[in-house]
Design a protein around this motif. Structure first.
Motif, PDB file in Angstrom:
ATOM      1  N   GLY A  44       0.792  -1.220   0.000  1.00  0.00           N
ATOM      2  CA  GLY A  44       0.000   0.000   0.000  1.00  0.00           C
ATOM      3  C   GLY A  44       0.826   1.272   0.000  1.00  0.00           C
ATOM      4  O   GLY A  44       0.340   2.318   0.433  1.00  0.00           O
ATOM      5  N   LEU A  45       2.061   1.196  -0.479  1.00  0.00           N
ATOM      6  CA  LEU A  45       2.946   2.355  -0.495  1.00  0.00           C
ATOM      7  C   LEU A  45       3.149   2.858  -1.916  1.00  0.00           C
ATOM      8  O   LEU A  45       3.168   2.078  -2.865  1.00  0.00           O
ATOM      9  N   ARG A  46       3.324   4.154  -2.048  1.00  0.00           N
ATOM     10  CA  ARG A  46       3.655   4.739  -3.343  1.00  0.00           C
ATOM     11  C   ARG A  46       5.127   4.506  -3.646  1.00  0.00           C
ATOM     12  O   ARG A  46       5.945   4.385  -2.748  1.00  0.00           O
ATOM     13  N   THR A  47       5.429   4.502  -4.917  1.00  0.00           N
ATOM     14  CA  THR A  47       6.816   4.356  -5.348  1.00  0.00           C
ATOM     15  C   THR A  47       7.492   5.716  -5.336  1.00  0.00           C
ATOM     16  O   THR A  47       6.937   6.691  -5.809  1.00  0.00           O
ATOM     17  N   SER A  48       8.687   5.757  -4.768  1.00  0.00           N
ATOM     18  CA  SER A  48       9.508   6.972  -4.832  1.00  0.00           C
ATOM     19  C   SER A  48      10.948   6.528  -5.068  1.00  0.00           C
ATOM     20  O   SER A  48      11.322   5.386  -4.776  1.00  0.00           O
ATOM     21  N   LEU A  49      11.734   7.435  -5.594  1.00  0.00           N
ATOM     22  CA  LEU A  49      13.124   7.107  -5.886  1.00  0.00           C
ATOM     23  C   LEU A  49      13.868   6.678  -4.625  1.00  0.00           C
ATOM     24  O   LEU A  49      14.604   5.694  -4.635  1.00  0.00           O
ATOM     25  N   ILE A  50      13.647   7.381  -3.535  1.00  0.00           N
ATOM     26  CA  ILE A  50      14.367   7.052  -2.299  1.00  0.00           C
ATOM     27  C   ILE A  50      13.948   5.677  -1.780  1.00  0.00           C
ATOM     28  O   ILE A  50      14.784   4.896  -1.335  1.00  0.00           O
ATOM     29  N   ARG A  51      12.670   5.341  -1.878  1.00  0.00           N
ATOM     30  CA  ARG A  51      12.234   4.008  -1.445  1.00  0.00           C
ATOM     31  C   ARG A  51      12.838   2.930  -2.338  1.00  0.00           C
ATOM     32  O   ARG A  51      13.273   1.884  -1.848  1.00  0.00           O
ATOM     33  N   LEU A  52      12.852   3.179  -3.645  1.00  0.00           N
ATOM     34  CA  LEU A  52      13.465   2.215  -4.563  1.00  0.00           C
ATOM     35  C   LEU A  52      14.922   1.976  -4.202  1.00  0.00           C
ATOM     36  O   LEU A  52      15.382   0.826  -4.139  1.00  0.00           O
ATOM     37  N   LYS A  53      15.672   3.044  -3.974  1.00  0.00           N
ATOM     38  CA  LYS A  53      17.098   2.925  -3.700  1.00  0.00           C
ATOM     39  C   LYS A  53      17.372   2.271  -2.347  1.00  0.00           C
ATOM     40  O   LYS A  53      18.282   1.457  -2.219  1.00  0.00           O
ATOM     41  N   VAL A  54      16.593   2.626  -1.338  1.00  0.00           N
ATOM     42  CA  VAL A  54      16.783   2.049  -0.005  1.00  0.00           C
ATOM     43  C   VAL A  54      16.484   0.552  -0.039  1.00  0.00           C
ATOM     44  O   VAL A  54      17.269  -0.262   0.461  1.00  0.00           O
ATOM     45  N   ILE A  55      15.383   0.168  -0.650  1.00  0.00           N
ATOM     46  CA  ILE A  55      15.025  -1.253  -0.716  1.00  0.00           C
ATOM     47  C   ILE A  55      16.032  -2.019  -1.565  1.00  0.00           C
ATOM     48  O   ILE A  55      16.420  -3.141  -1.226  1.00  0.00           O
ATOM     49  N   ASP A  56      16.481  -1.414  -2.658  1.00  0.00           N
ATOM     50  CA  ASP A  56      17.484  -2.069  -3.497  1.00  0.00           C
ATOM     51  C   ASP A  56      18.773  -2.318  -2.711  1.00  0.00           C
ATOM     52  O   ASP A  56      19.369  -3.394  -2.802  1.00  0.00           O
ATOM     53  N   ALA A  57      19.206  -1.342  -1.921  1.00  0.00           N
ATOM     54  CA  ALA A  57      20.416  -1.496  -1.113  1.00  0.00           C
ATOM     55  C   ALA A  57      20.219  -2.578  -0.053  1.00  0.00           C
ATOM     56  O   ALA A  57      21.128  -3.388   0.194  1.00  0.00           O
ATOM     57  N   LEU A  58      19.043  -2.614   0.566  1.00  0.00           N
ATOM     58  CA  LEU A  58      18.765  -3.645   1.566  1.00  0.00           C
ATOM     59  C   LEU A  58      18.696  -5.029   0.931  1.00  0.00           C
ATOM     60  O   LEU A  58      19.129  -6.023   1.523  1.00  0.00           O
ATOM     61  N   LEU A  59      18.153  -5.111  -0.279  1.00  0.00           N
ATOM     62  CA  LEU A  59      18.090  -6.387  -0.992  1.00  0.00           C
ATOM     63  C   LEU A  59      19.496  -6.872  -1.334  1.00  0.00           C
ATOM     64  O   LEU A  59      19.812  -8.053  -1.150  1.00  0.00           O
ATOM     65  N   SER A  60      20.336  -5.972  -1.803  1.00  0.00           N
ATOM     66  CA  SER A  60      21.730  -6.341  -2.105  1.00  0.00           C
ATOM     67  C   SER A  60      22.441  -6.834  -0.847  1.00  0.00           C
ATOM     68  O   SER A  60      23.175  -7.821  -0.894  1.00  0.00           O
ATOM     69  N   ALA A  61      22.225  -6.153   0.263  1.00  0.00           N
ATOM     70  CA  ALA A  61      22.842  -6.565   1.526  1.00  0.00           C
ATOM     71  C   ALA A  61      22.322  -7.940   1.951  1.00  0.00           C
ATOM     72  O   ALA A  61      23.101  -8.794   2.397  1.00  0.00           O
ATOM     73  N   ALA A  62      21.032  -8.173   1.800  1.00  0.00           N
ATOM     74  CA  ALA A  62      20.452  -9.458   2.183  1.00  0.00           C
ATOM     75  C   ALA A  62      21.005 -10.585   1.314  1.00  0.00           C
ATOM     76  O   ALA A  62      21.262 -11.693   1.804  1.00  0.00           O
ATOM     77  N   GLU A  63      21.200 -10.317   0.037  1.00  0.00           N
ATOM     78  CA  GLU A  63      21.759 -11.327  -0.864  1.00  0.00           C
ATOM     79  C   GLU A  63      23.201 -11.660  -0.487  1.00  0.00           C
ATOM     80  O   GLU A  63      23.675 -12.759  -0.750  1.00  0.00           O
ATOM     81  N   GLN A  64      23.885 -10.712   0.143  1.00  0.00           N
ATOM     82  CA  GLN A  64      25.262 -10.935   0.605  1.00  0.00           C
ATOM     83  C   GLN A  64      25.287 -11.347   2.076  1.00  0.00           C
ATOM     84  O   GLN A  64      26.348 -11.367   2.699  1.00  0.00           O
ATOM     85  N   GLU A  65      24.106 -11.625   2.632  1.00  0.00           N
ATOM     86  CA  GLU A  65      23.931 -12.065   4.021  1.00  0.00           C
ATOM     87  C   GLU A  65      24.543 -11.097   5.030  1.00  0.00           C
ATOM     88  O   GLU A  65      25.274 -11.478   5.936  1.00  0.00           O
ATOM     89  N   ARG A  66      24.217  -9.807   4.857  1.00  0.00           N
ATOM     90  CA  ARG A  66      24.655  -8.797   5.814  1.00  0.00           C
ATOM     91  C   ARG A  66      23.512  -7.819   6.036  1.00  0.00           C
ATOM     92  O   ARG A  66      22.535  -7.815   5.312  1.00  0.00           O
TER      93      ARG A  66
END
Length: 123
Positions: A44-66
């Motif tokens: 239920g959230l709108r898309t924004s550039l900052i949300r995209l970038k924050v989630i992308d960074a968290l996803l990358s970290a999760a894929e590297q198990e950190r």
């Protein structure tokens, strides 16, 4: 100006090269962003550039198990030439936590919730 090496069909890519031949494959980035957009919409959230970038960074970290804290996430975004203030990153993380996309760990780091991580991985 006319350049004989460029095609005359209106495209600007030199013949024999592909768009995804650089360091980043744009198709993969678009696909990843589409998955993040769908995730935000499902919560239920709108898309924004900052949300995209924050989630992308968290996803990358999760894929590297950190995991990443606010400062680590902010500095990672600055390293990628994404000029966001520390406060903006912190506020986005708070909102994503409130909506159940991100979780605040005991060590003050942030990570995607298992549901969000599975949705982004296509599971």
């Amino acid at each position: 100006m006319y350049n004989a090496q460029l095609p005359t069909d209106g495209s600007t890519a030199p013949m024999g090269t592909s768009i995804g031949s650089g360091v980043f494959d744009q198709r993969t980035d678009r696909h990843r962003n589409e998955r993040i957009r769908c995730l935000l919409k499902s919560f239920g959230l709108r898309t924004s550039l900052i949300r995209l970038k924050v989630i992308d960074a968290l996803l990358s970290a999760a894929e590297q198990e950190r995991t990443l804290g606010v400062r680590g996430l902010h500095s990672q975004l600055l390293d990628l030439d994404i000029p966001l203030s520390f406060l903006s990153v912190r506020e986005v993380l708070k909102r994503l936590c409130n909506e159940g996309v991100v979780t605040l760990n005991a060590d003050k780091s942030y990570s995607l919730t298992p549901q969000a991580f599975a949705a982004l991985r296509g599971e």
